[in-house]
Design an enzyme around this catalytic site. Structure first.
Site, PDB file in Angstrom:
ATOM      1  N   ARG A   1       0.809  -1.228   0.000  1.00  0.00           N
ATOM      2  CA  ARG A   1       0.000   0.000   0.000  1.00  0.00           C
ATOM      3  C   ARG A   1       0.838   1.273   0.000  1.00  0.00           C
ATOM      4  O   ARG A   1       0.672   2.143   0.835  1.00  0.00           O
ATOM      5  CB  ARG A   1      -0.964  -0.001   1.191  1.00  0.00           C
ATOM      6  N   GLY A   2       1.683   1.419  -0.988  1.00  0.00           N
ATOM      7  CA  GLY A   2       2.549   2.583  -1.016  1.00  0.00           C
ATOM      8  C   GLY A   2       2.423   3.443  -2.269  1.00  0.00           C
ATOM      9  O   GLY A   2       3.403   3.567  -2.973  1.00  0.00           O
TER      10      GLY A   2
END
Ligand SMILES: *[C@@H]1O[C@H](CO)[C@@H](O)[C@H](O)[C@H]1NC(C)=O
Length: 383
Positions: A252-253
């Site tokens: 989740r970056g």
């Protein structure tokens, strides 16, 4: 008379150094937060809570860490074990029957966690929350903006929110809002998301110069690296995500999208990704993500193949493909010791970035990003 003059002198000499530092840029350009309100240091957790949520424009100055960890006691309740890896998987609190509904085959357990992590501080409109030097922070509790606008959160640490437990709390949660600048903060040891939007639209918002420090004992990926970094899933998000430092994260970056019928445009530029054993960008359904001028250093999967649209140029031919939509070339990304790209060439992404906040971004060459971000991101670099 003498004391009045001394007072005036003190204010004029002191005030500029404690207001938000620098100028909000990208989507959040024009955000003023508490404006020129006299900075005030809260004397207690209760005063901080009240000042953040009231109807008065304020500049709230944190000169120490406000520790909420045990302020509301503990809760013992149902939980589950969705991850069976080792060592040290996170467990999940059964919040809103999540274990029952989404992890029916996971082993059940009971856990004790701090309640304060699950009850974020409400942040109302027209606020600046500013840390002093490297001293300012909030521990054991996060911040929540719901349908509010004109907010600056700058130079604070948010840490230690039930880090062992998913659903133990987020650091910054925004459900609908606009004109929000999240700048020069440091996040570490958070149960769930370091930053998250959803489901209300979050517009005119910039996340810049933050450190997302994923180095942790517990993780969903059992590699000592935090998975739940940034999730942008509001119904119409318009977000700039720039100059951030993502260190030892595993997912989740950011993750963008994921809900059918919603859309998000997120401009991801000049971020420094280091030691990401997992993935960086995850473009979920409904999203358009423009990824330019970033430096990926030892990132297993720079971009996931997902159902959203992503443009992540690495060649001179690709950067030139931006010109018709953006009126400029994009800036190439650099990948060092990182996994190969299986997506990131969708030029259909680009029509989501014709607003001046995106077109007008001044994006530096990826070769400068590592040294710039390491020198400038996180707390203690401004004010
Ligand atoms: C925020 O400040 C603006 C400008 O002073 C004002 O118009 C608005 O009502 C304020 N919002 C709230 C929620 O107080």
């Amino acid at each position: 008379m003498i004391s009045q003059l001394a007072f005036l002198f003190t204010i004029s000499a002191f005030a500029p150094s404690v207001l938000a530092v620098g100028t909000p840029f990208g989507q959040a350009a024009g955000t003023t937060g508490g404006g020129s309100a006299t900075p005030q240091v809260p004397s207690s957790l209760a005063e901080l809570t009240s000042w953040l949520s009231d109807g008065t424009a304020r500049v709230i100055l944190l000169d120490k860490v406000y520790d909420f960890t045990s302020a509301e006691g503990t809760v013992t309740g149902a939980a589950c074990k969705p991850w069976t890896c080792s060592p040290n998987p996170q467990l999940a609190i059964d919040a809103n029957s999540w274990c029952t509904n989404y992890q029916p085959s996971a082993a059940k357990t009971t856990v004790t966690y701090y309640k304060a992590g699950t009850t974020p501080l409400k942040v109302a409109s027209n606020k600046t929350l500013l840390g002093k030097g490297s001293a300012g922070g909030i521990r054991g509790k996060g911040l929540k903006i719901t349908g509010a606008s004109n907010i600056i959160i700058q130079n604070i640490k948010i840490t230690d929110i039930n880090a062992q437990f998913v659903w133990g709390g987020d650091a910054i949660q925004i459900d609908g809002g606009s004109r929000i600048w999240i700048d020069h903060n440091t996040f570490q040891h958070i149960g769930r998301q370091m930053v998250v939007t959803g489901y209300g639209a979050v517009t005119a918002t910039t996340f810049s110069n933050n450190v997302f420090n994923g180095d942790s004992t517990y993780s969903a990926t059992c590699n000592g690296q935090h998975y739940w970094v940034a999730l942008f899933t509001g119904a119409g998000d318009q977000i700039t995500f720039a100059l951030n430092y993502l260190y030892k994260t595993s997912g989740r970056g950011p993750h963008v999208g994921g809900t059918s019928g919603y859309y998000q445009n997120v401009h991801v530029y000049n971020n420094y990704f280091v030691s990401v054993s997992g993935h960086a960008v995850d473009p979920g359904v409904g999203s358009k993500v423009l990824v330019e001028g970033n430096y990926f250093n030892t990132v297993t999967t720079p971009v996931l193949s997902d159902s959203g649209q992503v443009f992540l140029p690495t060649t001179s031919a690709q950067v030139a493909q931006c010109a018709s939509a953006l009126g400029r070339n994009c800036v190439a990304n650099t990948l060092l010791s990182s996994g190969s790209l299986s997506s990131g060439t969708d030029t259909g992404t680009l029509n989501g970035f014709t607003a001046s906040a995106y077109k007008g971004a001044s994006v530096m060459a990826a070769s400068s990003v590592g040294s710039y971000v390491q020198a400038n991101a996180g707390v203690g670099k401004v004010n």
